[in-house]
Design a protein around this motif. Structure first.
Motif, PDB file in Angstrom:
ATOM      1  N   ALA A  85       0.844  -1.195   0.000  1.00 35.75           N
ATOM      2  CA  ALA A  85       0.000   0.000   0.000  1.00 35.75           C
ATOM      3  C   ALA A  85       0.873   1.237   0.000  1.00 35.75           C
ATOM      4  N   PHE A  86       0.397   2.285  -0.672  1.00 37.33           N
ATOM      5  CA  PHE A  86       1.126   3.548  -0.624  1.00 37.33           C
ATOM      6  C   PHE A  86       0.128   4.690  -0.595  1.00 37.33           C
ATOM      7  N   SER A  87       0.605   5.870  -0.180  1.00 36.51           N
ATOM      8  CA  SER A  87      -0.223   7.065  -0.198  1.00 36.51           C
ATOM      9  C   SER A  87       0.307   7.994  -1.271  1.00 36.51           C
ATOM     10  N   GLN A  88      -0.544   8.903  -1.749  1.00 39.42           N
ATOM     11  CA  GLN A  88      -0.075   9.922  -2.667  1.00 39.42           C
ATOM     12  C   GLN A  88      -0.777  11.239  -2.411  1.00 39.42           C
ATOM     13  N   GLY A  89      -0.109  12.347  -2.778  1.00 44.14           N
ATOM     14  CA  GLY A  89      -0.668  13.669  -2.541  1.00 44.14           C
ATOM     15  C   GLY A  89       0.173  14.717  -3.227  1.00 44.14           C
ATOM     16  N   PRO A  90      -0.149  15.997  -3.003  1.00 42.79           N
ATOM     17  CA  PRO A  90       0.586  17.079  -3.673  1.00 42.79           C
ATOM     18  C   PRO A  90       2.055  17.113  -3.256  1.00 42.79           C
ATOM     19  N   ARG A  91       2.899  17.632  -4.126  1.00 43.08           N
ATOM     20  CA  ARG A  91       4.341  17.615  -3.892  1.00 43.08           C
ATOM     21  C   ARG A  91       4.780  18.715  -2.931  1.00 43.08           C
ATOM     22  N   THR A  92       5.880  18.433  -2.270  1.00 42.16           N
ATOM     23  CA  THR A  92       6.432  19.342  -1.274  1.00 42.16           C
ATOM     24  C   THR A  92       7.229  20.454  -1.932  1.00 42.16           C
ATOM     25  N   GLY A  93       6.987  21.688  -1.496  1.00 40.04           N
ATOM     26  CA  GLY A  93       7.844  22.795  -1.932  1.00 40.04           C
ATOM     27  C   GLY A  93       7.655  23.242  -3.360  1.00 40.04           C
ATOM     28  N   VAL A  94       6.644  22.713  -4.039  1.00 38.92           N
ATOM     29  CA  VAL A  94       6.393  23.109  -5.419  1.00 38.92           C
ATOM     30  C   VAL A  94       5.340  24.214  -5.433  1.00 38.92           C
ATOM     31  N   SER A  95       5.688  25.365  -5.997  1.00 40.35           N
ATOM     32  CA  SER A  95       4.744  26.475  -6.036  1.00 40.35           C
ATOM     33  C   SER A  95       4.092  26.564  -7.416  1.00 40.35           C
ATOM     34  N   GLY A  96       3.082  27.388  -7.538  1.00 38.41           N
ATOM     35  CA  GLY A  96       2.403  27.544  -8.821  1.00 38.41           C
ATOM     36  C   GLY A  96       1.514  26.355  -9.115  1.00 38.41           C
ATOM     37  N   PRO A  97       1.064  26.256 -10.370  1.00 42.26           N
ATOM     38  CA  PRO A  97       0.118  25.205 -10.752  1.00 42.26           C
ATOM     39  C   PRO A  97       0.666  23.809 -10.467  1.00 42.26           C
ATOM     40  N   GLY A  98       1.974  23.657 -10.582  1.00 37.12           N
ATOM     41  CA  GLY A  98       2.575  22.344 -10.357  1.00 37.12           C
ATOM     42  C   GLY A  98       2.385  21.826  -8.946  1.00 37.12           C
ATOM     43  N   GLY A  99       2.131  22.725  -7.997  1.00 37.43           N
ATOM     44  CA  GLY A  99       1.955  22.308  -6.621  1.00 37.43           C
ATOM     45  C   GLY A  99       0.518  21.992  -6.254  1.00 37.43           C
ATOM     46  N   SER A 100      -0.376  22.184  -7.204  1.00 39.40           N
ATOM     47  CA  SER A 100      -1.800  22.009  -6.907  1.00 39.40           C
ATOM     48  C   SER A 100      -2.185  20.534  -6.858  1.00 39.40           C
ATOM     49  N   ASP A 101      -3.441  20.308  -6.492  1.00 40.77           N
ATOM     50  CA  ASP A 101      -3.971  18.950  -6.418  1.00 40.77           C
ATOM     51  C   ASP A 101      -4.024  18.285  -7.794  1.00 40.77           C
ATOM     52  N   GLU A 102      -3.815  19.095  -8.819  1.00 42.89           N
ATOM     53  CA  GLU A 102      -3.842  18.548 -10.174  1.00 42.89           C
ATOM     54  C   GLU A 102      -2.664  17.592 -10.420  1.00 42.89           C
ATOM     55  N   PHE A 103      -1.599  17.778  -9.605  1.00 45.72           N
ATOM     56  CA  PHE A 103      -0.429  16.915  -9.747  1.00 45.72           C
ATOM     57  C   PHE A 103      -0.085  16.249  -8.420  1.00 45.72           C
ATOM     58  N   PRO A 104      -0.893  15.251  -8.016  1.00 43.87           N
ATOM     59  CA  PRO A 104      -0.659  14.577  -6.721  1.00 43.87           C
ATOM     60  C   PRO A 104       0.428  13.524  -6.871  1.00 43.87           C
ATOM     61  N   TRP A 105       1.632  13.996  -7.130  1.00 39.56           N
ATOM     62  CA  TRP A 105       2.706  13.096  -7.558  1.00 39.56           C
ATOM     63  C   TRP A 105       3.775  12.872  -6.510  1.00 39.56           C
ATOM     64  N   ARG A 106       3.423  13.098  -5.263  1.00 43.73           N
ATOM     65  CA  ARG A 106       4.290  12.680  -4.163  1.00 43.73           C
ATOM     66  C   ARG A 106       3.749  11.338  -3.671  1.00 43.73           C
ATOM     67  N   PHE A 107       4.637  10.358  -3.553  1.00 44.15           N
ATOM     68  CA  PHE A 107       4.232   9.011  -3.147  1.00 44.15           C
ATOM     69  C   PHE A 107       5.037   8.600  -1.929  1.00 44.15           C
ATOM     70  N   TRP A 108       4.394   7.995  -0.949  1.00 44.68           N
ATOM     71  CA  TRP A 108       5.131   7.559   0.228  1.00 44.68           C
ATOM     72  C   TRP A 108       4.510   6.316   0.846  1.00 44.68           C
ATOM     73  N   ILE A 109       5.309   5.677   1.742  1.00 44.65           N
ATOM     74  CA  ILE A 109       4.822   4.508   2.460  1.00 44.65           C
ATOM     75  C   ILE A 109       4.150   5.010   3.726  1.00 44.65           C
ATOM     76  N   PRO A 110       2.845   4.763   3.866  1.00 44.30           N
ATOM     77  CA  PRO A 110       2.109   5.367   4.969  1.00 44.30           C
ATOM     78  C   PRO A 110       2.655   4.951   6.331  1.00 44.30           C
ATOM     79  N   GLY A 111       2.784   5.950   7.203  1.00 42.86           N
ATOM     80  CA  GLY A 111       3.204   5.676   8.571  1.00 42.86           C
ATOM     81  C   GLY A 111       4.692   5.494   8.773  1.00 42.86           C
ATOM     82  N   ASP A 112       5.473   5.516   7.710  1.00 40.68           N
ATOM     83  CA  ASP A 112       6.909   5.285   7.868  1.00 40.68           C
ATOM     84  C   ASP A 112       7.585   6.522   8.459  1.00 40.68           C
ATOM     85  N   PRO A 113       8.423   6.337   9.491  1.00 39.14           N
ATOM     86  CA  PRO A 113       9.056   7.472  10.174  1.00 39.14           C
ATOM     87  C   PRO A 113      10.119   8.182   9.335  1.00 39.14           C
TER      88      PRO A 113
END
Length: 208
Positions: free
Chosen positions: A161-189
């Motif tokens: 399983a993985f989670s995804q959401g908006p990218r960190t530190g990206v401003s402008g349109p690229g940082g919007s919900d239109e590009f939910p291209w940050r992926f991570w392992i949920p709960g990992d420290p």
DNA sequence: AGGACGATATTCT
DNA sequence: GAATATCGTCCTG
């Protein structure tokens, strides 16, 4: 063509979740450090205003346009280096930023390189930290991580399983919900804390 | 636990 | 000239 490189020739947003759980081995004269990737971000130039490659080829981003499976490194904020795995066929500027991971080999070496981190989970938590902990340098830009000599990527079984959401530190349109291209392992420290892009400074004028 | 801030150089406008 | 795919330190709560 190897299986890894075939997988990496898809667009970055498709490949990115497959890198979660993968191992990156970095070896130099001091030894080997291995990270298990827990957080990545996809940047896909053809459609993505947040990507370095969106506005075409430049001196800095040229390896993003090269063949998949190579390392794109860049220097930013006057002091930090970050690393990406290039995706998509040659000619398309696409890549995956390595944002965080767990050190699974070479712990002592990583600790020595990252003396400021008080907990092991912080050693490679964040893209610039990951680069320091592993020993990746700007000079590793362009190396083939599939053939893998000094830097080698070892794909593993996809995470359950993985989670995804908006990218960190990206401003402008690229940082919007239109590009939910940050992926991570949920709960990992070792996943970096999410930070929205700094708001563009409003132009404040002193009244004379 | 979380916000503000400075450091510092390359890249692009 | 301004912004930047960030980090560590110093505050406040």
């Amino acid at each position: 063509m190897s299986l890894s490189r075939t997988l990496l020739s898809a667009p970055a947003p498709e490949v990115a979740p497959l890198l979660l759980g993968a191992l990156l081995h970095v070896t130099d004269h001091e030894g080997t450090v291995t990270v298990r990737l827990t957080e990545v971000e996809a940047y896909h130039g053809p459609v993505d205003p947040g990507s370095h490659s969106y506005r075409g080829r430049t001196e800095r981003n040229r390896v993003m346009f090269g063949p998949p499976g190579h390392l794109y490194t860049y220097f930013t904020y006057g002091m930090h280096t970050c690393a990406n795995v290039v995706c998509s066929p040659e000619g398309i500027g696409s890549g995956i930023l390595l944002r965080g991971g767990e050190i699974v080999e070479g712990l002592d070496l990583a600790r020595a390189r990252r003396a400021t981190s008080r907990v092991d989970a912080d050693l490679a938590r964040g893209p610039a930290r990951l680069v320091v902990a592993t020993g990746i340098t700007l000079g590793d830009g362009g190396v083939d991580v599939v053939a893998g000599s000094r830097v080698r990527l070892e794909l593993r079984e996809p995470v359950a399983a993985f989670s995804q959401g908006p990218r960190t530190g990206v401003s402008g349109p690229g940082g919007s919900d239109e590009f939910p291209w940050r992926f991570w392992i949920p709960g990992d420290p070792t996943v970096s804390p999410y930070k929205a892009a700094a708001v563009k400074k409003v132009n404040v004028r002193e009244t004379p």
